[in-house]
Scaffold this motif. Structure first.
Motif, short mmCIF file in Angstrom:
data_model
loop_
_atom_site.label_atom_id
_atom_site.label_comp_id
_atom_site.label_asym_id
_atom_site.label_seq_id
_atom_site.Cartn_x
_atom_site.Cartn_y
_atom_site.Cartn_z
N ARG A 112 0.85 -1.19 0.00
CA ARG A 112 0.00 0.00 0.00
C ARG A 112 0.90 1.25 0.00
O ARG A 112 2.09 1.15 0.29
CB ARG A 112 -0.92 -0.03 1.22
CG ARG A 112 -0.18 0.09 2.52
CD ARG A 112 -1.09 0.46 3.68
NE ARG A 112 -0.38 0.27 4.94
CZ ARG A 112 0.49 1.12 5.45
NH1 ARG A 112 0.81 2.24 4.80
NH2 ARG A 112 1.07 0.87 6.61
N PRO A 113 0.29 2.41 -0.30
CA PRO A 113 1.09 3.63 -0.30
C PRO A 113 1.81 3.84 1.03
O PRO A 113 1.29 3.47 2.09
CB PRO A 113 0.07 4.73 -0.53
CG PRO A 113 -1.05 4.06 -1.24
CD PRO A 113 -1.09 2.65 -0.72
N GLY A 164 7.03 2.22 2.05
CA GLY A 164 8.48 2.32 1.85
C GLY A 164 8.99 1.64 0.58
O GLY A 164 10.17 1.33 0.48
N LYS A 165 8.10 1.47 -0.42
CA LYS A 165 8.51 0.78 -1.65
C LYS A 165 9.62 1.53 -2.38
O LYS A 165 10.61 0.94 -2.79
CB LYS A 165 7.30 0.61 -2.59
CG LYS A 165 6.19 -0.25 -2.00
CD LYS A 165 5.02 -0.39 -2.96
CE LYS A 165 4.33 0.93 -3.26
NZ LYS A 165 3.64 1.52 -2.10
N SER A 166 9.43 2.85 -2.52
CA SER A 166 10.44 3.62 -3.27
C SER A 166 11.76 3.61 -2.54
O SER A 166 12.83 3.47 -3.15
CB SER A 166 10.01 5.08 -3.42
OG SER A 166 8.71 5.14 -3.89
N THR A 167 11.69 3.74 -1.21
CA THR A 167 12.93 3.76 -0.43
C THR A 167 13.67 2.43 -0.60
O THR A 167 14.88 2.40 -0.81
CB THR A 167 12.58 3.99 1.06
OG1 THR A 167 11.69 5.09 1.15
CG2 THR A 167 13.82 4.27 1.88
N ASN A 211 8.73 -3.90 6.90
CA ASN A 211 9.64 -2.74 6.80
C ASN A 211 9.47 -1.83 8.02
O ASN A 211 8.55 -2.00 8.82
CB ASN A 211 9.31 -2.00 5.50
CG ASN A 211 10.37 -0.98 5.14
OD1 ASN A 211 11.54 -1.18 5.43
ND2 ASN A 211 9.95 0.11 4.53
N LYS A 212 10.38 -0.89 8.14
CA LYS A 212 10.38 0.12 9.21
C LYS A 212 10.54 -0.54 10.58
O LYS A 212 9.92 -0.12 11.57
CB LYS A 212 9.12 0.99 9.16
CG LYS A 212 8.86 1.62 7.79
CD LYS A 212 7.86 2.74 7.82
CE LYS A 212 7.52 3.22 6.42
NZ LYS A 212 6.55 4.31 6.37
N ASP A 246 12.88 -0.35 12.48
CA ASP A 246 13.49 0.60 13.43
C ASP A 246 12.43 1.35 14.26
O ASP A 246 12.75 1.93 15.29
CB ASP A 246 14.38 1.60 12.69
CG ASP A 246 13.65 2.27 11.54
OD1 ASP A 246 13.26 1.55 10.59
OD2 ASP A 246 13.40 3.49 11.58
N THR A 247 11.18 1.33 13.80
CA THR A 247 10.15 2.05 14.56
C THR A 247 9.56 1.17 15.68
O THR A 247 8.73 1.63 16.45
CB THR A 247 9.00 2.51 13.64
OG1 THR A 247 8.41 1.34 13.06
CG2 THR A 247 9.49 3.43 12.53
N SER A 302 14.72 -2.71 7.87
CA SER A 302 14.51 -1.28 7.61
C SER A 302 15.15 -0.94 6.29
O SER A 302 16.33 -1.24 6.07
CB SER A 302 15.16 -0.44 8.71
OG SER A 302 14.47 -0.62 9.91
N ASN A 318 16.14 1.72 5.26
CA ASN A 318 17.22 2.71 5.33
C ASN A 318 18.48 2.14 6.02
O ASN A 318 19.37 2.89 6.36
CB ASN A 318 16.72 3.99 6.03
CG ASN A 318 15.95 3.67 7.30
OD1 ASN A 318 16.14 2.58 7.86
ND2 ASN A 318 15.11 4.58 7.77
#
Ligand SMILES: Nc1nc2c(ncn2[C@@H]2O[C@H](COP(=O)(O)OP(=O)(O)OP(=O)(O)O)[C@@H](O)[C@H]2O)c(=O)[nH]1
Length: 330
Positions: A39-40, A43-46, A150-151, A153-154, A181, A183
């Motif tokens: 979904r939008p 983090g797909k682009s990242t 993803n994410k 780290d949160t 993550s 990043n």
């Protein structure tokens, strides 16, 4: 969408993991298509930019062996990961479910996912919303689908993730679970290593240095489109598009300098009121779209770029198959 837009021109020493040796013998090469879906805002682009290494120089394919649009290529060790576009997941502004545009996008999604070697299904670690569920429902049977949480780290207490992972196991027969993550460089390398054995043993489709097969002209339309949507926010319906009317290169007046690029584009909207939104107060918004697109294109192409944009009203274009084709939606 627009996964490719944050990619910068190839620069020495930058990027992650693109340590391919051009000398890997063809019979030892692995190569396959990978879709990144979700979904939008998951983090797909990242993720895509990190996998490709933020260095897209626009090169053409050795041989067009895939019928999909390629957003990025990572060649690393013996393996070439070819990331393909799935436009249907980019329908943040779906205005009406029955338009030819949406039918077309859905078909593209299904065709794409049926044809890739691996699907990376991105969610935010610890979350699973109704939107995530809609995307998961489109996963083809019998295809390796990875759950990429993803994410990470949160998430402050990793132990909290265990019950969530257990629930996720019941939602789909995921081939792999990858909490990470986008990043973090180590996580990107680890993800690539997990995908690698799923790529078929076959010769690479592209040169080792290739990072995308998109043309500069296409990139120009995507960048203008990204600026358009970013600067209009939710005001503008998703049924607006950008068409490149002319794209030309002209010699620079400075001897030895790269040719200048001239882009004339039209933003196609459905109503007069949308035209007003795009143009903005005293033309300020349109001017900004043009300036930001020009600045980014100059950075990507390393040359001087002129951008001229017109706004045109074409009602019903998203319902009209002939126009869809003319605007580049197959
Ligand atoms: N903390 C954290 N933020 C991340 C991570 N990956 C992406 N983000 C952020 O999440 C936001 C959305 O990331 P995008 O890569 O634009 O997400 P997307 O899925 O491509 O979004 P759409 O283009 O809307 O479909 C951005 O602010 C990113 O910086 C991550 O691993 N950790």
């Amino acid at each position: 969408m627009l996964a490719n837009l944050a990619m910068a021109k190839k620069s020495e020493g930058q990027g992650e993991g693109q340590g391919a040796e051009a000398t890997v013998p063809a019979d030892q090469q692995r190569c396959g298509a990978v879709a990144i879906v979700g979904r939008p805002n998951v983090g797909k682009s990242t993720l895509m930019n990190a996998l490709v290494g933020q260095k897209v120089s626009i090169t053409s394919a050795k041989a067009q062996t895939t019928r999909h649009r390629i957003t990025g290529i990572r060649t690393d060790g013996d393996s070439q990961f070819v990331f393909v576009d799935t436009p249907g997941f980019q329908t943040r502004h779906v205005a009406r479910g029955t338009s030819a545009l949406n039918r077309n996008l859905n078909k593209t999604v299904q065709a794409t996912l049926g044809d890739v070697d691996v699907v990376l299904f991105l969610v935010e670690a610890g979350k699973f919303s109704a939107d995530d569920e809609k995307v998961l429902a489109l996963m083809p049977a019998g295809k390796p689908v990875f759950l990429v949480a993803n994410k990470l780290d949160t998430i402050h207490r990793r132990a909290d993730l265990l019950p969530w992972l257990q629930t996720m196991q019941t939602r789909h027969a995921f081939a792999e679970f990858v909490p990470m993550s986008s990043n973090k460089a180590d996580d990107i390398r680890r993800l690539a290593d997990i995908v690698r054995p799923y790529l078929p043993q076959q010769p690479w489709w592209y040169d080792a240095e290739a990072l995308t097969d998109r043309t500069d002209r296409f990139l120009a339309s995507e960048i203008i489109r990204e600026k358009l949507f970013r600067l209009t926010g939710d005001e503008l319906p998703y049924t607006s598009t950008v068409v490149i009317d002319t794209y030309s290169e002209e010699p620079s007046p400075r001897p030895g300098a790269s040719p200048m690029v001239k882009v004339a584009a039209s933003i196609i909207v459905e109503r007069d009121s949308h035209k007003g939104i795009v143009i903005g107060d005293k033309g300020e918004r349109l001017k900004r779209i043009g300036t930001e697109a020009r600045t980014e294109l100059e950075r990507l192409m390393g040359t001087k770029v002129f951008v001229e944009i017109w706004v045109k009203v074409r009602s019903g274009w998203a319902d009209d198959d002939t126009r869809l084709r003319a605007y580049g939606y197959e």
